[in-house]
Scaffold this motif. Sequence first.
Motif, PDB file in Angstrom:
ATOM      1  N   ILE A 122       0.852  -1.200   0.000  1.00 45.18           N
ATOM      2  CA  ILE A 122       0.000   0.000   0.000  1.00 45.18           C
ATOM      3  C   ILE A 122       0.881   1.241   0.000  1.00 45.18           C
ATOM      4  N   GLY A 123       0.438   2.258  -0.754  1.00 47.16           N
ATOM      5  CA  GLY A 123       1.020   3.589  -0.639  1.00 47.16           C
ATOM      6  C   GLY A 123      -0.128   4.550  -0.365  1.00 47.16           C
ATOM      7  N   GLY A 124       0.030   5.369   0.676  1.00 43.83           N
ATOM      8  CA  GLY A 124      -1.070   6.293   0.970  1.00 43.83           C
ATOM      9  C   GLY A 124      -0.561   7.589   1.574  1.00 43.83           C
ATOM     10  N   SER A 125      -1.427   8.589   1.634  1.00 46.10           N
ATOM     11  CA  SER A 125      -1.010   9.868   2.218  1.00 46.10           C
ATOM     12  C   SER A 125      -2.198  10.764   2.509  1.00 46.10           C
ATOM     13  N   GLU A 126      -1.889  11.805   3.308  1.00 40.76           N
ATOM     14  CA  GLU A 126      -2.828  12.914   3.424  1.00 40.76           C
ATOM     15  C   GLU A 126      -2.567  13.785   2.203  1.00 40.76           C
ATOM     16  N   ARG A 127      -3.616  14.346   1.623  1.00 41.49           N
ATOM     17  CA  ARG A 127      -3.458  15.126   0.389  1.00 41.49           C
ATOM     18  C   ARG A 127      -3.358  16.617   0.691  1.00 41.49           C
ATOM     19  N   ILE A 128      -2.680  17.334  -0.190  1.00 44.31           N
ATOM     20  CA  ILE A 128      -2.654  18.795  -0.061  1.00 44.31           C
ATOM     21  C   ILE A 128      -4.067  19.311  -0.324  1.00 44.31           C
ATOM     22  N   TRP A 129      -4.609  20.105   0.586  1.00 38.36           N
ATOM     23  CA  TRP A 129      -5.949  20.630   0.319  1.00 38.36           C
ATOM     24  C   TRP A 129      -5.958  22.153   0.179  1.00 38.36           C
ATOM     25  N   ASP A 130      -4.771  22.741   0.418  1.00 36.06           N
ATOM     26  CA  ASP A 130      -4.645  24.181   0.296  1.00 36.06           C
ATOM     27  C   ASP A 130      -4.222  24.554  -1.129  1.00 36.06           C
ATOM     28  N   TYR A 131      -4.894  25.519  -1.708  1.00 34.02           N
ATOM     29  CA  TYR A 131      -4.631  25.933  -3.093  1.00 34.02           C
ATOM     30  C   TYR A 131      -3.167  26.351  -3.309  1.00 34.02           C
ATOM     31  N   ASP A 132      -2.649  27.250  -2.450  1.00 32.96           N
ATOM     32  CA  ASP A 132      -1.291  27.764  -2.669  1.00 32.96           C
ATOM     33  C   ASP A 132      -0.247  26.660  -2.550  1.00 32.96           C
ATOM     34  N   GLU A 133      -0.437  25.785  -1.571  1.00 31.61           N
ATOM     35  CA  GLU A 133       0.533  24.696  -1.385  1.00 31.61           C
ATOM     36  C   GLU A 133       0.538  23.776  -2.610  1.00 31.61           C
ATOM     37  N   LEU A 134      -0.638  23.517  -3.138  1.00 33.92           N
ATOM     38  CA  LEU A 134      -0.709  22.630  -4.309  1.00 33.92           C
ATOM     39  C   LEU A 134      -0.031  23.289  -5.519  1.00 33.92           C
ATOM     40  N   MET A 135      -0.298  24.571  -5.734  1.00 31.30           N
ATOM     41  CA  MET A 135       0.315  25.265  -6.874  1.00 31.30           C
ATOM     42  C   MET A 135       1.843  25.246  -6.754  1.00 31.30           C
ATOM     43  N   ARG A 136       2.312  25.436  -5.536  1.00 37.37           N
ATOM     44  CA  ARG A 136       3.759  25.430  -5.298  1.00 37.37           C
ATOM     45  C   ARG A 136       4.339  24.057  -5.658  1.00 37.37           C
ATOM     46  N   LYS A 137       3.664  23.017  -5.207  1.00 37.64           N
ATOM     47  CA  LYS A 137       4.189  21.663  -5.464  1.00 37.64           C
ATOM     48  C   LYS A 137       4.118  21.293  -6.954  1.00 37.64           C
TER      49      LYS A 137
END
Length: 438
Positions: free
Chosen positions: A363-378
């Motif tokens: 299994i591979g799993g994670s908490e997801r980015i839910w913040d707009y700015d953080e996602l754009m940065r990544k």
Amino acid sequence: MEEQIIEGRFDKIAEILAGKCSGKAVKIRGWVYRSRTSGGVCFLVLRDATGIVQCAVKKDSVDGQSFQDASEAYLESSILVEGSVRQDSRAPGGYEIAATKVRLIAKGEPFPIAKDQSTEFLLDMRHLWLRSQKLTAIMKARHKIVYYLREFLEKEGFWELAPPIITGAACEGGATLFELNYFGQKAYLTQSSQLYAEVFTTALEKVYVFAPSFRAEPSRTVRHLCEYWHLEPEMAFYNQKMNMELQERMIEYVAQKMAQNHADLLLFLGRSPEKLKAVRAPFRKITYHEAVEFAASKGANIKVGQDLGADEEAILTQEDEKPIFVTNFPSKIKAFYMREDPKNPGTVLNADMLAPEGHGEIIGGSERIWDYDELMRKIKENNLNPKDYEWYIDLRRYGSVPHSGFGLGIERLVKWMLNLDHIRDAIPFPRTINRGYP
Ligand code: NSS
């Protein structure tokens, strides 16, 4: 003939072996598993979906056609047998059918698979080899494993949803994408349905997708397929801790059900049910940094910043009898959608679940980015084109919520639970770098 073999009441071999037909007349449809004739008696071992049973066809107890059909049958000819059941300790399974009537359904041609054939030949003959007792048992076990996974998720209130298989962008990095020409535009076979599963969380909250994922894996290993079945739950309002707890409970549920209800299948495949009984939550958790240090101290050739390979995963679990979690991987070596751990900058809120006995990551799993700015940065840091992810980014524009999820490779799970040597036996038609046939 067709009417005779379709209409009416027929018996299943498992019922005979369970002693339910002793002394009774039965009617079986199946395939010839073995046969030998000696002294006016033809012994046929018959196979159906439920088991194998021996039939004795005596020349003087049946009509001429019956004896002829029985003695002419090839291995794997399809056949109808009527007779009466008696206990016989010499017969496999302890019962024998004394035949009163035999009819070939389709004699066909001599079966091309004999004993001691090479792995490659058996893979070429996969469409016929899938009738073997071993693969039949594996496919039954696989069915049950998938059934219990679904049962677990149903009880937990999940909705199953259908994702697209043809997609426009990568989920797990460009290296393993299968590209296709979609009416003049580039498209890809999905590597993971996660991004679409995330969409569904905003409507149904707890969802899962069970679908094939595709990876153009150039590696020839015992645990990589180019097409595998992927179970991907995704949950709104879940953090990584809750995500891992769900995974533990799910794996425990399936392991316990298999051990309790299908010990026969496990034992037939040489797998001790006790191994699965030991799989109880909670599972041990170590961080990526601890894992690298430990593996290196045991002689593995790994440094911080590199992904764990099969060797390291085997070392990490060598003392374990149930799976473990490796958490907090460096964000640099993980996918763009994983949320950074505010308490451990530079690492992400993720976990790989590693199965014991050298089977490794399931299994591979994670908490997801839910913040707009953080996602754009990544997205930028990963050199991805925001245009390709426009709809995914939208999810952070309109009513975003914290959410987590994971992906379980079904064949990896089957391989571990049944302790198979190679992942190709966990799927009917394996797709690997050097095989797309049959
Ligand atoms: O690449 S993964 O680690 N993660 C994902 O695809 C996430 N998008 C899943 C998610 O969070 N929804 O793959 C997940 C699992 C991995 O642990 C294996 O069990 C299996 O998918 N996997 C494979 N199985 C067989 N063959 C190959 N090539 C393969 N790659 C991954």
